[in-house]
Design a protein around this motif. Structure first.
Motif, PDB file in Angstrom:
ATOM      1  N   THR A   1     -22.837 -43.745  18.185  1.00  0.00           N
ATOM      2  CA  THR A   1     -24.539 -43.967  19.223  1.00  0.00           C
ATOM      3  C   THR A   1     -23.009 -43.862  19.985  1.00  0.00           C
ATOM      4  O   THR A   1     -22.295 -44.290  20.617  1.00  0.00           O
ATOM      5  CB  THR A   1     -25.231 -45.259  19.409  1.00  0.00           C
ATOM      6  N   ASP A   2     -23.595 -43.688  21.563  1.00  0.00           N
ATOM      7  CA  ASP A   2     -23.377 -43.570  22.125  1.00  0.00           C
ATOM      8  C   ASP A   2     -22.527 -44.519  23.022  1.00  0.00           C
ATOM      9  O   ASP A   2     -21.129 -44.408  24.159  1.00  0.00           O
ATOM     10  CB  ASP A   2     -23.992 -43.114  24.051  1.00  0.00           C
ATOM     11  N   GLU A   3     -23.334 -45.912  22.808  1.00  0.00           N
ATOM     12  CA  GLU A   3     -21.782 -46.954  23.085  1.00  0.00           C
ATOM     13  C   GLU A   3     -20.917 -47.481  22.061  1.00  0.00           C
ATOM     14  O   GLU A   3     -19.933 -47.841  22.988  1.00  0.00           O
ATOM     15  CB  GLU A   3     -23.057 -48.172  23.008  1.00  0.00           C
ATOM     16  N   LYS A   4     -21.442 -46.789  20.911  1.00  0.00           N
ATOM     17  CA  LYS A   4     -20.372 -47.483  19.414  1.00  0.00           C
ATOM     18  C   LYS A   4     -20.689 -47.071  19.034  1.00  0.00           C
ATOM     19  O   LYS A   4     -21.726 -46.443  17.849  1.00  0.00           O
ATOM     20  CB  LYS A   4     -20.480 -48.914  19.419  1.00  0.00           C
ATOM     21  N   THR A   5     -19.469 -47.108  17.612  1.00  0.00           N
ATOM     22  CA  THR A   5     -19.550 -46.852  16.637  1.00  0.00           C
ATOM     23  C   THR A   5     -20.204 -49.013  15.482  1.00  0.00           C
ATOM     24  O   THR A   5     -18.954 -49.172  15.630  1.00  0.00           O
ATOM     25  CB  THR A   5     -18.540 -46.427  15.249  1.00  0.00           C
TER      26      THR A   5
END
Length: 239
Positions: free
Chosen positions: A193-197
């Motif tokens: 995602t944009d925030e984290k893997t």
């Protein structure tokens, strides 16, 4: 018949989609040769099952079937499946992982009729089986899916941190994130995602060999002094 989960992974059993041309090719060779090829496939799959390692379609075709017989792979699988069911009460299951196909064996006997080989296991093997049961139970209680972060937080609270080598289990992180996945007790999916893997873990095709969902839910309810129906989603799965 085919069963598939949301990740596109699934399994099917013994028809193998045999066409008339392959059947004719198979029937054109002598009976002794047919028996030999089926026996070779049975031996190979039993050895792989002992190590709980699924056999890939490519591996079976290249290492066991080979040459001209590669065109008769489905017939050989069908013959091996019938022999395994007759002699060992094991059934060949075809597992689809992405675009690849694998084969594993499933015990057809009810739990109370199975002969356990637990007395032959070492302390480490029994500990690993215990860890597997715990991990599958955690995933099940999370409705069949859990993030890697939540899974490791839970295991850490149980005294099984991923960054500390265990006296009996060895590398716990490798067992959970690689070995149990390779053996298809768990399915592992990468989410970016944009925030984290992060990684998501689901119950794999072999999970039912280890985890009796109904018994696990009953034991958990007793521990918490609750009713089975308090876990509505999990209770539905056991019915």
């Amino acid at each position: 018949m085919r069963t598939m989960d949301e990740s596109g992974e699934g399994w099917e059993n013994s028809s193998f989609g045999i066409g008339p041309t392959e059947r004719m090719l198979w029937e054109s060779i002598d009976g002794e040769t047919r028996k030999k090829k089926v026996a070779e496939a049975v031996r190979y799959m039993l050895c792989a099952e002992r190590r709980k390692v699924p056999v890939s379609r490519t591996e079976l075709r290249d290492k066991v079937v080979g040459g001209e017989f590669s065109r008769m792979l489905k017939m050989i699988l069908h013959g091996a499946n019938e022999e395994l069911k007759r002699v060992f009460a094991l059934e060949v299951r075809e597992v689809v992982r992405g675009s690849s196909k694998y084969y594993l064996l499933v015990n057809l006997l009810p739990d109370d009729k199975r002969v356990s080989d637990i007395l032959q296991w070492s302390k480490a093997e029994r500990a690993i089986r215990g860890l597997l049961y715990v991990v599958l139970g955690i995933v099940f209680m999370k409705q069949g899916q859990i993030s890697g972060e939540n899974l490791w937080n839970t295991l850490d609270r149980l005294g099984l941190p991923k960054d500390r080598r265990h006296r009996l289990l060895g590398d716990v992180q490798k067992l959970v994130s690689k070995d149990f996945v390779d053996q298809m007790y768990l399915m592992k999916e990468k989410k970016v995602t944009d925030e984290k893997t992060q990684f998501l873990y689901r119950l794999g095709p072999r999970a039912n060999e280890i985890l009796d969902k109904k018994q696990f839910l009953k034991t958990t309810a007793e521990l918490y002094g609750a009713n089975l129906a308090d876990w509505e989603r999990q209770f539905e799965i056991t019915q």
